[in-house]
Design an enzyme around this catalytic site. Structure first.
Site, PDB file in Angstrom:
ATOM      1  N   ASP A   1       0.824  -1.205   0.000  1.00  0.00           N
ATOM      2  CA  ASP A   1       0.000   0.000   0.000  1.00  0.00           C
ATOM      3  C   ASP A   1       0.858   1.255   0.000  1.00  0.00           C
ATOM      4  OD1 ASP A   1       0.776  -0.732   2.654  1.00  0.00           O
ATOM      5  OD2 ASP A   1      -0.575   0.799   3.442  1.00  0.00           O
TER       6      ASP A   1
ATOM      7  N   GLU B   1       0.098  -1.360   5.520  1.00  0.00           N
ATOM      8  CA  GLU B   1       1.120  -1.025   6.503  1.00  0.00           C
ATOM      9  C   GLU B   1       0.943   0.385   7.036  1.00  0.00           C
ATOM     10  OE1 GLU B   1       5.076   0.707   7.722  1.00  0.00           O
ATOM     11  OE2 GLU B   1       3.756   1.277   6.072  1.00  0.00           O
TER      12      GLU B   1
ATOM     13  N   HIS C   1       5.376  10.597   2.392  1.00  0.00           N
ATOM     14  CA  HIS C   1       4.022  10.864   2.902  1.00  0.00           C
ATOM     15  C   HIS C   1       3.543  12.265   2.539  1.00  0.00           C
ATOM     16  CE1 HIS C   1       4.204   7.537   6.251  1.00  0.00           C
ATOM     17  NE2 HIS C   1       4.507   7.095   5.041  1.00  0.00           N
TER      18      HIS C   1
END
Length: 483
Positions: free
Chosen positions: A71, A138, A458
């Site tokens: 993911d 995760e 991120h």
């Protein structure tokens, strides 16, 4: 340059795979394994395990497990149009870096998956028996690792491909928990919230363009948190004048430092120019405070239409808790074997106000489980003092303790020296790796985490250093040959 690795990374980035929505990636991996004639297992939670026999003459070597998660964190620039459930990630090369247009790149951990696929697809790599494990979810719950069945893996050593700095060998990780607090209310008109003020003036203020980053790996880098900035300003102003809060929305992900946020609030009409002047001074002070790490801050303040507000008593508690709750490093490690890294921290991750609730999410991390409990309790106590209506902790995940006698690490260190005539850095990471959960079910598993260099993980600034991919690829092949 490992062309096959980038080929598979390109294929992976055409497959939508947000956390908890990895179904198409699971199907792709299952079809890949079966089309290559390899034993392929999809466990009940959606983890995919593909086994590859040893090359001739290496049958007696120990089984090695390569592992990455399928993911990705899906974040985008505010004005960029994309449907993460259906659209591909568009990538481009900028010098030595691979980037995405307007979104996260997905190199965390798509590049690890691509390396595993390249090894499974190749017929010219020398290795013993291999297992390639692809775990799901995760980023938002460690669902795959948390539900990995004992006995599924047969390897005595596991090489985790989910790190973000080439040349760093990670041998431990932090454990973590997420705390979610909720404040309930029924919104009212401003005059009903405070009848002592004759006329209210509504203001919308926002901050954007912050660096953000990973709430574990980047928490020590003194990057501004959008929630804390806006909370600081509200705290200052509510001490000077009556102030009503209508909206506070900032942050998206529990494991990312918030990059932007917006508030809507009301002050007495006669104070509107005071607020504007205070905002200008505040912005200037913050820019000076973060002049090294935040050079692209975008501030905005404007008048806006009146709207229902959170009752003054509840809003007061929300503003106090956002000012008080810890965000940042709490303590450093004491074990010199791991270097100068963060031991314990907390990230104020998101605030969302809707018609009847304010939801605040914080994530706590520590490589020492007793101090993780302390950090969780420290955050919880602030919410308790503010009389939050609910405070919920997720189950969290354990820390991965360092193994000073790791054979895998010793072999990898020697391989690195032989390949690059340099010494790798052995260190712990202040982020959650699935290795912590693996160590619970496989306590004798010898583990090491490596990966190519990434920055801005991120966030839409995520980028992958291309030369570092080649170095990590060479290292993996040498380790497989040397074990």
């Amino acid at each position: 340059m490992p062309e096959k690795v980038f080929h598979f990374f390109g294929e992976i980035n055409c497959i939508p795979r947000p956390s908890k929505h990895e179904e198409r990636m699971i199907e792709y991996l299952e079809q890949f394994g079966k089309s290559h004639g390899l034993e392929t297992i999809v466990d009940p939670v959606g983890n995919v395990l593909i086994r590859k026999p040893a090359t001739p003459g290496r049958e007696g070597a120990p089984v090695i497990t390569l592992q990455s998660h399928m993911d990705m964190v899906c974040d985008k620039l505010g004005d960029y149009e994309i449907d993460f459930l259906n659209d591909p990630i568009e990538t481009y090369i900028d010098g030595e870096w691979l980037k995405a247009r307007g979104t996260t790149l997905g190199a965390d951990d798509g590049i690890g998956c691509a390396m595993e696929l390249a090894i499974l697809d190749s017929d010219d790599i020398e290795h013993g028996p291999l297992e390639c494990l692809f775990t799901r979810d995760e980023e938002t719950g460690l669902t795959g690792a948390n539900n990995l069945q004992a006995g599924l893996l047969t390897g005595s050593m596991l090489l985790n491909l989910d790190s973000e700095d080439e040349g760093l060998f990670y041998v431990s990780c932090a454990g973590g928990k997420t705390t979610t607090a909720t404040f309930a209310y029924e919104k009212v008109e401003a005059q009903a919230a405070n009848a002592d003020v004759a006329q209210w003036f509504f203001i919308k203020a926002s901050v954007r363009g912050l660096t953000g980053g990973h709430s574990g790996d980047d928490i020590h880098k003194k990057r501004a948190n959008a929630i804390k900035l806006l909370a600081r300003f509200l705290y200052i102003e509510q001490k000077k004048m009556p102030l009503l809060l209508a909206q506070f929305n900032a942050g998206k992900l529990h494991n990312a430092i918030p990059r932007e946020g917006e508030i809507v609030f009301a002050v007495p009409f006669v104070e509107k120019e005071t607020v504007r002047a205070d905002w200008n001074v505040f912005c200037s002070d913050v820019e000076e405070e973060y002049h090294v790490t935040e050079q692209s801050i975008q501030w905005n303040m404007e008048s806006t239409e009146a709207e229902p507000v959170i009752p003054a008593e509840v809003a007061g508690r929300i503003m106090l808790v956002l000012q008080a709750v810890h965000a940042g490093v709490f303590s450093k490690v004491q074990d010199t074997f791991l270097g100068d890294i963060t031991e314990t921290s907390s990230n104020l991750a998101s605030v969302l106000t809707d018609a009847d609730h304010c939801t605040i999410v914080c994530s706590q991390r520590s490589s020492v489980m007793s101090n993780l409990t302390n950090m969780v309790n420290t955050v919880r106590s602030v919410f308790e003092l503010a009389h939050a209506d609910s405070i919920i902790h997720n189950d969290g995940y354990p820390a991965w303790k360092v193994n000073p006698n790791s054979h895998l690490r010793s072999v990898a260190q020697q391989c690195y020296r032989d390949l690059f005539n340099a010494e790798p850095t052995v260190i712990g990471i202040h982020a959650g790796l699935e290795c912590g959960l693996f160590s619970e079910r496989y306590p004798d598993l010898d583990m090491l985490s490596i990966g190519p260099t990434m920055r801005g993980v991120h966030s839409p600034d995520e980028r992958l250093n291309i030369p570092s991919v080649d170095k990590v690829w060479q290292l993996i092949l040498q380790i497989l040959k040397s074990i």
